[in-house]
Design an enzyme around this catalytic site. Structure first.
Site, PDB file in Angstrom:
ATOM      1  CG  HIS A   1      -1.944  -1.055   1.234  1.00 44.59           C
ATOM      2  ND1 HIS A   1      -3.026  -1.019   2.085  1.00 44.59           N
ATOM      3  CD2 HIS A   1      -2.086  -2.188   0.493  1.00 44.59           C
ATOM      4  CE1 HIS A   1      -3.790  -2.067   1.871  1.00 44.59           C
ATOM      5  NE2 HIS A   1      -3.241  -2.796   0.914  1.00 44.59           N
TER       6      HIS A   1
ATOM      7  CD  GLU B   1      -1.923   4.459   3.318  1.00 46.15           C
ATOM      8  OE1 GLU B   1      -3.032   4.997   3.448  1.00 46.15           O
ATOM      9  OE2 GLU B   1      -1.714   3.484   2.549  1.00 46.15           O
TER      10      GLU B   1
ATOM     11  CB  CYS C   1      -6.434  -0.308   5.274  1.00 42.91           C
ATOM     12  SG  CYS C   1      -4.739  -0.925   5.229  1.00 42.91           S
TER      13      CYS C   1
END
Length: 156
Positions: free
Chosen positions: A52, A54, A82
Site C-alpha cells: 500500500h 502508506e 486501512c
C-alpha cells in the site's frame, strides 16, 4: 510543509500510479520542510498485497531517515489508512496523519475495504497518533473517478 502541500505530493504520486496501472492511492511523509518519502500503491506491480502507499512511504522514509521511528513526522495520504497501514503508522511513531478520501469512498470506488476506521484503530489501540480528515478531500475522491476511467484498472 503544510498538510495541503504534502497532500498534493501524495495526489501526484497516486496519479502517477494510476498512469502505470496501479490503484489510486498515494502517500507522502515529511519532517518539517524535508520530504522523506512520496510513494504510491504498488500492489499489482510487486505482487505484494501489503505494498500500500502508506507502507511503501514508511519504508522509504525510514531508509531516508536511517531510523525505524518517524517521530516528528507528518503523513498525508490520499485515503483513510486501512487497519494494516494505520497500525504501521502507529508503530513508526508518526505524529499526525492527514487524509483526504474516506474508507467509505474507497469502498464506493470498488475496493474491498474493512469497515474499521482509522479513528477506531487509534482509539481501540490507544495510539497517540493524531488523525485529521478531509485534507483536499474532493481532489482525493476524484482519484477514484480517474482510476475508473483508466483502461485495464482492477480493484482488489
Amino acid at each position: 510543509m503544510t498538510p495541503e502541500a504534502l497532500m498534493q505530493l501524495a495526489i501526484d504520486a497516486a496519479q502517477a500510479g494510476i498512469a502505470s496501472g496501479q490503484s489510486p492511492f498515494g502517500c507522502a511523509i515529511a519532517v518539517g520542510d524535508r520530504v522523506l518519502a512520496c510513494e504510491r500503491n504498488a500492489v499489482l506491480e510487486t505482487v505484494d498485497i501489503t505494498a500500500h502507499a502508506e507502507i511503501n512511504a514508511i519504508r522509504t522514509a525510514c531508509r531516508n531517515r536511517g531510523d525505524i521511528f518517524l517521530s516528528g513526522a507528518i503523513v498525508a495520504t490520499t485515503c483513510e489508512p486501512c487497519p494494516m497501514c494505520m497500525a504501521a503508522l502507529h508503530w513508526a511513531r508518526v505524529d499526525t496523519v492527514y487524509y483526504g478520501a474516506s474508507i467509505a469512498d474507497a469502498t464506493g470506488g470498488g475496493f474491498n475495504e474493512l469497515t474499521l476506521s482509522a479513528a477506531d484503530v487509534v482509539r481501540l489501540g490507544k495510539s497517540p497518533v493524531r488523525l485529521v480528515s478531509g485534507i483536499l478531500a474532493e481532489d482525493c475522491r476524484r482519484l477514484f473517478d480517474l482510476w475508473k476511467q483508466t483502461p485495464g484498472t482492477k480493484a482488489y
